[in-house]
Design a protein around this motif. Sequence first.
Motif, PDB file in Angstrom:
ATOM      1  N   GLU A 106     -35.366 -16.465 -16.012  1.00  0.00           N
ATOM      2  CA  GLU A 106     -35.888 -17.592 -15.238  1.00  0.00           C
ATOM      3  C   GLU A 106     -35.228 -18.890 -15.692  1.00  0.00           C
ATOM      4  OE1 GLU A 106     -38.081 -15.655 -17.135  1.00  0.00           O
ATOM      5  OE2 GLU A 106     -38.131 -14.212 -15.471  1.00  0.00           O
ATOM      6  N   SER A 107     -35.156 -19.028 -17.008  1.00  0.00           N
ATOM      7  CA  SER A 107     -34.550 -20.224 -17.560  1.00  0.00           C
ATOM      8  C   SER A 107     -33.094 -20.350 -17.103  1.00  0.00           C
ATOM      9  CB  SER A 107     -34.618 -20.173 -19.082  1.00  0.00           C
ATOM     10  OG  SER A 107     -33.936 -21.250 -19.647  1.00  0.00           O
ATOM     11  N   LEU A 108     -32.381 -19.242 -17.152  1.00  0.00           N
ATOM     12  CA  LEU A 108     -30.978 -19.286 -16.750  1.00  0.00           C
ATOM     13  C   LEU A 108     -30.840 -19.569 -15.261  1.00  0.00           C
ATOM     14  CD1 LEU A 108     -29.424 -16.435 -18.885  1.00  0.00           C
ATOM     15  CD2 LEU A 108     -29.335 -18.901 -19.232  1.00  0.00           C
ATOM     16  N   ALA A 109     -31.778 -19.057 -14.483  1.00  0.00           N
ATOM     17  CA  ALA A 109     -31.756 -19.354 -13.051  1.00  0.00           C
ATOM     18  C   ALA A 109     -31.913 -20.849 -12.840  1.00  0.00           C
ATOM     19  CB  ALA A 109     -32.872 -18.603 -12.338  1.00  0.00           C
ATOM     20  N   SER A 110     -32.763 -21.437 -13.660  1.00  0.00           N
ATOM     21  CA  SER A 110     -32.968 -22.878 -13.574  1.00  0.00           C
ATOM     22  C   SER A 110     -31.680 -23.632 -13.913  1.00  0.00           C
ATOM     23  CB  SER A 110     -34.084 -23.281 -14.528  1.00  0.00           C
ATOM     24  OG  SER A 110     -34.065 -24.657 -14.771  1.00  0.00           O
ATOM     25  N   LEU A 111     -30.986 -23.149 -14.945  1.00  0.00           N
ATOM     26  CA  LEU A 111     -29.711 -23.789 -15.304  1.00  0.00           C
ATOM     27  C   LEU A 111     -28.731 -23.699 -14.139  1.00  0.00           C
ATOM     28  CD1 LEU A 111     -27.602 -25.054 -17.109  1.00  0.00           C
ATOM     29  CD2 LEU A 111     -27.237 -22.841 -18.191  1.00  0.00           C
ATOM     30  N   ARG A 112     -28.651 -22.503 -13.579  1.00  0.00           N
ATOM     31  CA  ARG A 112     -27.753 -22.326 -12.427  1.00  0.00           C
ATOM     32  C   ARG A 112     -28.093 -23.315 -11.311  1.00  0.00           C
ATOM     33  NH1 ARG A 112     -27.079 -16.939 -13.901  1.00  0.00           N
ATOM     34  NH2 ARG A 112     -29.209 -16.439 -13.306  1.00  0.00           N
ATOM     35  N   GLN A 113     -29.386 -23.434 -11.041  1.00  0.00           N
ATOM     36  CA  GLN A 113     -29.800 -24.335  -9.974  1.00  0.00           C
ATOM     37  C   GLN A 113     -29.425 -25.777 -10.288  1.00  0.00           C
ATOM     38  OE1 GLN A 113     -31.044 -23.076  -7.071  1.00  0.00           O
ATOM     39  NE2 GLN A 113     -30.548 -25.152  -6.397  1.00  0.00           N
ATOM     40  N   HIS A 114     -29.601 -26.154 -11.544  1.00  0.00           N
ATOM     41  CA  HIS A 114     -29.213 -27.513 -11.944  1.00  0.00           C
ATOM     42  C   HIS A 114     -27.732 -27.739 -11.703  1.00  0.00           C
ATOM     43  CE1 HIS A 114     -33.038 -28.687 -13.325  1.00  0.00           C
ATOM     44  NE2 HIS A 114     -33.003 -28.175 -14.547  1.00  0.00           N
ATOM     45  N   LEU A 115     -26.946 -26.746 -12.062  1.00  0.00           N
ATOM     46  CA  LEU A 115     -25.497 -26.889 -11.893  1.00  0.00           C
ATOM     47  C   LEU A 115     -25.148 -27.009 -10.410  1.00  0.00           C
ATOM     48  CD1 LEU A 115     -24.405 -24.300 -14.593  1.00  0.00           C
ATOM     49  CD2 LEU A 115     -23.893 -26.744 -14.624  1.00  0.00           C
ATOM     50  N   ILE A 116     -25.781 -26.171  -9.608  1.00  0.00           N
ATOM     51  CA  ILE A 116     -25.552 -26.238  -8.164  1.00  0.00           C
ATOM     52  C   ILE A 116     -25.974 -27.599  -7.616  1.00  0.00           C
ATOM     53  CG2 ILE A 116     -26.356 -25.349  -5.943  1.00  0.00           C
ATOM     54  CD1 ILE A 116     -26.562 -22.573  -7.319  1.00  0.00           C
ATOM     55  N   ASP A 117     -27.169 -28.021  -8.023  1.00  0.00           N
ATOM     56  CA  ASP A 117     -27.684 -29.303  -7.538  1.00  0.00           C
ATOM     57  C   ASP A 117     -26.755 -30.455  -7.921  1.00  0.00           C
ATOM     58  OD1 ASP A 117     -29.827 -27.996  -6.485  1.00  0.00           O
ATOM     59  OD2 ASP A 117     -31.230 -28.552  -8.083  1.00  0.00           O
ATOM     60  N   ALA A 118     -26.301 -30.425  -9.159  1.00  0.00           N
ATOM     61  CA  ALA A 118     -25.460 -31.529  -9.643  1.00  0.00           C
ATOM     62  C   ALA A 118     -24.179 -31.614  -8.829  1.00  0.00           C
ATOM     63  CB  ALA A 118     -25.148 -31.347 -11.128  1.00  0.00           C
ATOM     64  N   ILE A 119     -23.544 -30.459  -8.623  1.00  0.00           N
ATOM     65  CA  ILE A 119     -22.312 -30.483  -7.832  1.00  0.00           C
ATOM     66  C   ILE A 119     -22.629 -30.871  -6.387  1.00  0.00           C
ATOM     67  CG2 ILE A 119     -20.435 -29.078  -6.915  1.00  0.00           C
ATOM     68  CD1 ILE A 119     -20.018 -29.731  -9.776  1.00  0.00           C
ATOM     69  N   GLY A 120     -23.788 -30.450  -5.909  1.00  0.00           N
ATOM     70  CA  GLY A 120     -24.211 -30.839  -4.563  1.00  0.00           C
ATOM     71  C   GLY A 120     -24.332 -32.349  -4.452  1.00  0.00           C
TER      72      GLY A 120
END
Lengths: 234, 234
Positions: free
Chosen positions: B185-199
């Motif tokens: 779950e935590s790693l999914a959150s990291l992934r989402q942050h990375l996606i969001d940031a690039i977005g």
Amino acid sequence: MTTSDTTALPSRREQNKLATRQAIADAALAMLRSRGVGNFTVEDIAEGAGVSRRTFFNYFPSLEAALASVTEGFLDHALEQFRLRPSDEPILDSARAALMALADPMTVSPMAELFSLTHDNRALVRSELEAWDHCTTQIIEAARHRLGPDVNELYLRALAGSIISCGKAAMSVWFEQHGPDLSPESLASLRQHLIDAIGLLGSGFTAPAAHSPGPVQNPASHGTQPGADPQHSA
Amino acid sequence: MTTSDTTALPSRREQNKLATRQAIADAALAMLRSRGVGNFTVEDIAEGAGVSRRTFFNYFPSLEAALASVTEGFLDHALEQFRLRPSDEPILDSARAALMALADPMTVSPMAELFSLTHDNRALVRSELEAWDHCTTQIIEAARHRLGPDVNELYLRALAGSIISCGKAAMSVWFEQHGPDLSPESLASLRQHLIDAIGLLGSGFTAPAAHSPGPVQNPASHGTQPGADPQHSA
DNA sequence: CACGTATTTACACTAAGTGCAACTTTGCAC
DNA sequence: GTGCAAAGTTGCACTTAGTGTAAATACGTG
């Protein structure tokens, strides 16, 4: 309150400290000028500033830090401008305006000199990076204060970091093109780089463009206009 | 060319060097774990790695550098991914894909530990910054290679710097939220942050948004779509 | 095995950075 | 002004970082 000054009175002691600090920083820069990077010690600087080695370390944690104080002053100036912008202004506009203050001769001059003198030093570069990073966190704070406590933290940090990156990019490209030239034309070029960089940021980097797009008139005041067509494949 | 191996053969000597380097880096991390930041010397690390103090300095220029090698490995991994992306892919898509590789347990693990152990150290942070900066210049090189020699230098640097800033922002926000938690779950959150940031980067930061916008599905595959309306004034 | 080269090590040395106690300056009250 | 307390400076001693150099050791090859 011995003397009711016009503005904040730093009280003799503070003044002296500031003066000493400045004397040390100046002596450090002078040493850098006269002997070149790596060819002088903290002791040399202290002597140049008329102060003991120990006192040097009371003011700066390292030789590099003393030199990086130039960069700090430079960036603090921009930060101050940023804080002065109206809080209902779009952030990127504020950023652009703040960065614009850097293209003033008095302000860039020490920075440009430092750039030309350090260029290739390991430890120096580290301290420079630290100064830019510190500025980033300051922007984050300022922006958080402006946008209220409910802003997305990721938004805040990504934005602040990107703004700083754009400023850094503009500075480095400018310096590579013009060296320590501070003529009005050169400064105009720096300003244009800063405008362009923030423009790129505001438009999501949708326009790779060719080499030097020439002094494009600042496309729009509300810098976030995306480029016409997102043709960024090869 | 003694033995024509399938892939690059590091030749015993190279292997040993690599092993020594790794032993030193490991010993450094072990010391950090057991004694905490600032409570051990280069000599301690050298001893831990079964090597002389002088040899330590043959491999790393400073104690901090030895620890920062963790970060370097972490970032090199992303860099490698970036270089592997097809060169006709939009750059931000490549960047997102490369950053995504960081959200792998094996990869983040040492980084997360370093994060949690260093947190508040001056010299350490400097070396970390240096590693990120080095990664930025590598991206610049890779992107220049990809986009041909006529790309606008400012575009290149501002973009690379911003990408790195977004990665850094995502990492720091993630770590602040989850600490060293490496659960899926935590790693999914990291992934989402990375996606969001690039977005955010791809849309020119047009959406301050409120606190945590929740796991928004990656808005569009060709990440450079600017947000619908550029309504970023207050 | 023997030889040339790469790597490690010991040793010596300069300079960074810090703790501490003595000393000097400053701000302030009288 | 005099005196006093707090702030700032300095000298000194000490540990650690980082580097040059030359001897010793390990490696790869014939």
